[in-house]
Design an enzyme around this catalytic site. Sequence first.
Site, PDB file in Angstrom:
ATOM      1  N   HIS A  51       0.837  -1.204   0.000  1.00  0.00           N
ATOM      2  CA  HIS A  51       0.000   0.000   0.000  1.00  0.00           C
ATOM      3  C   HIS A  51       0.872   1.255   0.000  1.00  0.00           C
ATOM      4  CE1 HIS A  51      -3.681   2.308   1.290  1.00  0.00           C
ATOM      5  NE2 HIS A  51      -2.731   3.125   1.702  1.00  0.00           N
ATOM      6  N   GLU A  52       1.830   1.317   0.915  1.00  0.00           N
ATOM      7  CA  GLU A  52       2.674   2.507   1.017  1.00  0.00           C
ATOM      8  C   GLU A  52       3.610   2.636  -0.181  1.00  0.00           C
ATOM      9  OE1 GLU A  52       2.384   4.962   3.034  1.00  0.00           O
ATOM     10  OE2 GLU A  52       0.771   3.975   4.125  1.00  0.00           O
ATOM     11  N   HIS A  62       1.934   4.201  -3.159  1.00  0.00           N
ATOM     12  CA  HIS A  62       1.877   5.666  -3.096  1.00  0.00           C
ATOM     13  C   HIS A  62       3.183   6.271  -3.612  1.00  0.00           C
ATOM     14  CE1 HIS A  62      -1.936   5.950  -1.125  1.00  0.00           C
ATOM     15  NE2 HIS A  62      -1.528   5.437   0.019  1.00  0.00           N
TER      16      HIS A  62
END
Length: 224
Positions: free
Chosen positions: A24-25, A28
């Site tokens: 997820h990170e 980004h």
Amino acid sequence: MTFDTIINAIAVYAIPVLFAIALHEAAHGYAARHFGDSTAADAGRLTLNPFHHIDPFGTVLLPLMLSLIPGVVPFGYAKPVPVDFSRLNNPRKDMALVALAGPMANFAMGLGWMIISVVAVAAGSTSALLADMVQAGIWSNAAMFVFNLFPVPPLDGGRIMTSLLPPRLAHKFASLERYSMFIIFGIIALMQFGLLQGFLGASMKFVVLHLFVPLVYPLNILLN
């Protein structure tokens, strides 16, 4: 709560949750770099290694505590990947795409766990640990996908909403991010008291049953 219960929860959820949060990170960061901001790359955070993204409370303690609450799907958060939105090629539009990259990474990983489930069944796997881990991967990623799209700061849905609002309203809405911790704990409290649990649960079931399952149906037919 017994020691065996805690150990079992760690064994089942550790790998799915750690990688769900890391991907997820990282998503980004990769999206931000694609749209012109290399802040995450410069800080050494552009990696799929989960240990570079771990937050002691959000990555370890919170998912563990939630895993011990009946009916609550564990989720957590990592150290946010730094993004300088002013460095993006088109800050307002690209901010939404950078924010959306995180939940979409969880969608892709949840789908990946669903594929593993189909393959494991076709291969005749009888491992209870693998079966539990696969289910943890499917549902924890579905939870992160849905939860992070809530349209409130500091969640990804809040940043998407900020990019869609007129500039004056966007500025006021984004200012709520200073209360991030209060908002997160408020949402968790609402879930604990059952005020959001129905919506979250229904949304997760929709993602799993009406998106993941149809997408892997051809593979299921092929292998089984």
